[in-house]
Design an enzyme around this catalytic site. Sequence first.
Site, PDB file in Angstrom:
ATOM      1  N   GLU A   1      49.133  62.557 -48.622  1.00 55.14           N
ATOM      2  CA  GLU A   1      49.187  61.111 -48.433  1.00 55.14           C
ATOM      3  C   GLU A   1      50.115  60.713 -47.279  1.00 55.14           C
ATOM      4  O   GLU A   1      50.977  59.845 -47.417  1.00 55.14           O
ATOM      5  CB  GLU A   1      49.570  60.419 -49.733  1.00 55.14           C
ATOM      6  CG  GLU A   1      48.470  60.566 -50.780  1.00 55.14           C
ATOM      7  CD  GLU A   1      48.782  59.828 -52.062  1.00 55.14           C
ATOM      8  OE1 GLU A   1      49.976  59.649 -52.373  1.00 55.14           O
ATOM      9  OE2 GLU A   1      47.832  59.430 -52.743  1.00 55.14           O
TER      10      GLU A   1
ATOM     11  N   GLU B   1      42.893  62.953 -57.514  1.00 55.96           N
ATOM     12  CA  GLU B   1      43.987  62.654 -58.438  1.00 55.96           C
ATOM     13  C   GLU B   1      43.559  61.497 -59.327  1.00 55.96           C
ATOM     14  O   GLU B   1      43.986  60.362 -59.142  1.00 55.96           O
ATOM     15  CB  GLU B   1      45.290  62.330 -57.708  1.00 55.96           C
ATOM     16  CG  GLU B   1      45.999  63.534 -57.156  1.00 55.96           C
ATOM     17  CD  GLU B   1      47.420  63.230 -56.696  1.00 55.96           C
ATOM     18  OE1 GLU B   1      47.925  62.145 -57.023  1.00 55.96           O
ATOM     19  OE2 GLU B   1      48.016  64.073 -56.012  1.00 55.96           O
TER      20      GLU B   1
END
Length: 681
Positions: free
Chosen positions: A197, A280
């Site tokens: 990320e 996720e």
Amino acid sequence: MARNRIAAVIFAIVFAAFAPLPSSSHRSSSQFRLDKGGEEKFGIADDMFWKDGEPFRIIGGDLHYFRVHPEYWEDRLLRAKALGLNTIQTYVPWNLHEPSQGRLVFEGFADLVSFLKLCKKLDLLVMLRVGPYICGEWDLGGFPGWLLAKEPPIRLRSSDPVFLNLVEKWWSILLPKVFPLLYSNGGPIIMVQVENEFGSYGDDKAYLHYLVKLARTHLGDDIILYTTDGGARDTLEKGTLKGDDVFSAVDFTTGDDPWPIFKLQKEFNAPGKSPPISTEFYTGWLTHWGENIASTDASFTATYLEKILSKNGSAVLYMAHGGTNLGFYNGANTGDNESDFKPDLTSYDYDAPIRESGDVDNAKYKALRRVIAKYSAKPLASIPPDNERIAYGRIKLDKVSYLYDMIGMKDLVDLVESENPSSMEAIGQMFGFVLYASEYTPKSNGSVLSMPKVHDRAQVFISCPEDSDKRPIYADVITRWSNRPIHLPYLKCESNNNLFILVENMGRLNYGPYMFDRKGILSSVYLDSTPLYKWKTLPLSLQNVNESPKINPIISNTIKTAFLKGSARKKLTGKKLNFEPAYYTGHFNIEKVRDTYISFRGWSKGIAFVNEINVGRFWPSVGPQCNLYVPAPILREGNNTVVILELESPKPDLTVSSVDHPDFTCSSKLGKSRGRLVLTS
């Protein structure tokens, strides 16, 4: 795992994007489907995953080898497989494998290769997240603390040449170890994630390109590389790479419609190279000390998983099994500023379907399994029973020594003398505690002590050098989250007063703009607004998880101090003196070795060791975690030893209890500061 820490997010779904097959392997979709042969291949075409020439749906889950005792790896993987998972995703924390520069560890909890081979044995594929940054509520996001000792300071997660050189050295060790275990080489690894990320942190494309080039150098062109970023255009633009060599991904809140975000994801991937997948899919959430334990509704979670699977999407549960932040490896977060410090619990249960102790007889496991069974290509394995746990009962402890009687500050190799306090990293201490000592001239009306920057929690004591029969006097505590000056009482001595400051590293930040999180006293210390100079700094050797004991201060003879000469057997006098850190030890005998929990209700704050294994931090006075999980492989038939370093006040009867259940109901001490909830002690 990275998150938006400021927004009030309860749990989120994260999409990961996956690299298409590199240019050397490009072919038309029909060629890819028909090219079965005998070679094992995993790739992307027609916005689908393909395994050995057939379409494949990933139904996976995160299960971190470093949060589970190695003897329980197979147990937890089998429970994940019974849930219906065909793929395991795991991070690789650099700090576990290289705890000090040049010292490499790939044994015990760090035996990554054995874990990957076990996945292969159990017919589970692997998505490997090699970092170098991982987030994951893990200390410093997986970076080793010694990076923070470099001068001039390294710019983490950047194209800083010094940082890249260290990453290259690390990956030149790590990646050759996993290369034989790639799917094309007969192993279980189908994808490798670089960074994590990054679009939520920066936009240094040179850094990302460097990581991809380095990964390709060691892993070749056949492996799918992927990145993961927030499901907004801004984060995707900053965290992804153009072209088709790396697949780009997204994350978003559970409860959001996933399909518009999958559509956005396609804009950042080559045509036909964007299979919808949430890498996720949050089954729960993390919890910090001082918060209520996080929990999410089982039916709600299962409903939103089905929204992905029902339209041929793939998903990876975060977490399938959370495990435990054993030792000192828990991470931390911040709120609006660096001082809004939020350390994570020892437990990483995460309200996952496979609980911290491996339990699967719960509503979330069953609800998710029902959904997964509808879309699984194979019948699911039978659900294993929960492991037996035993409450071994009350354990009586004895005070062995005060902490200050266990350490000397003269003729010690590790002692550092300096004009100003040194950071923990600067003196070679990566985890645990550091003790600072100086002297000052007392005033009849007392003095005011302040330190503008301390990470994370400082307990302050004073004493007279000549008083060998008296205990140090507790003054107060100064914390990162509620930093304020404290009053030092007048203490009449024949000479100057001794000043001792014990600082605890409560876990480095693992996410956000303040990640360069050095520990210890990071500013001058002021006495009545005047800087105090001439400091002695001593790192305290307490072993971390996966380390052999450096010293055993409880069983070995006490090191008599030339700096503090009190007797460990003198009875404390005065209420405040109860806050002096001390070691306590107890024994319990068992005939049948099973999992257990140790309850610390009635104690204050500290560290616990069972059979010389660091099982983590306890802080029931703040909560919510009351009990520490002790897996059976740590125990043994016959005599077992518990050692506690209690930093404040012990339970009056000096007992802990071995119980058969988790407990997250200890009361929290919370206060309000400028509209925010903050820890007060």
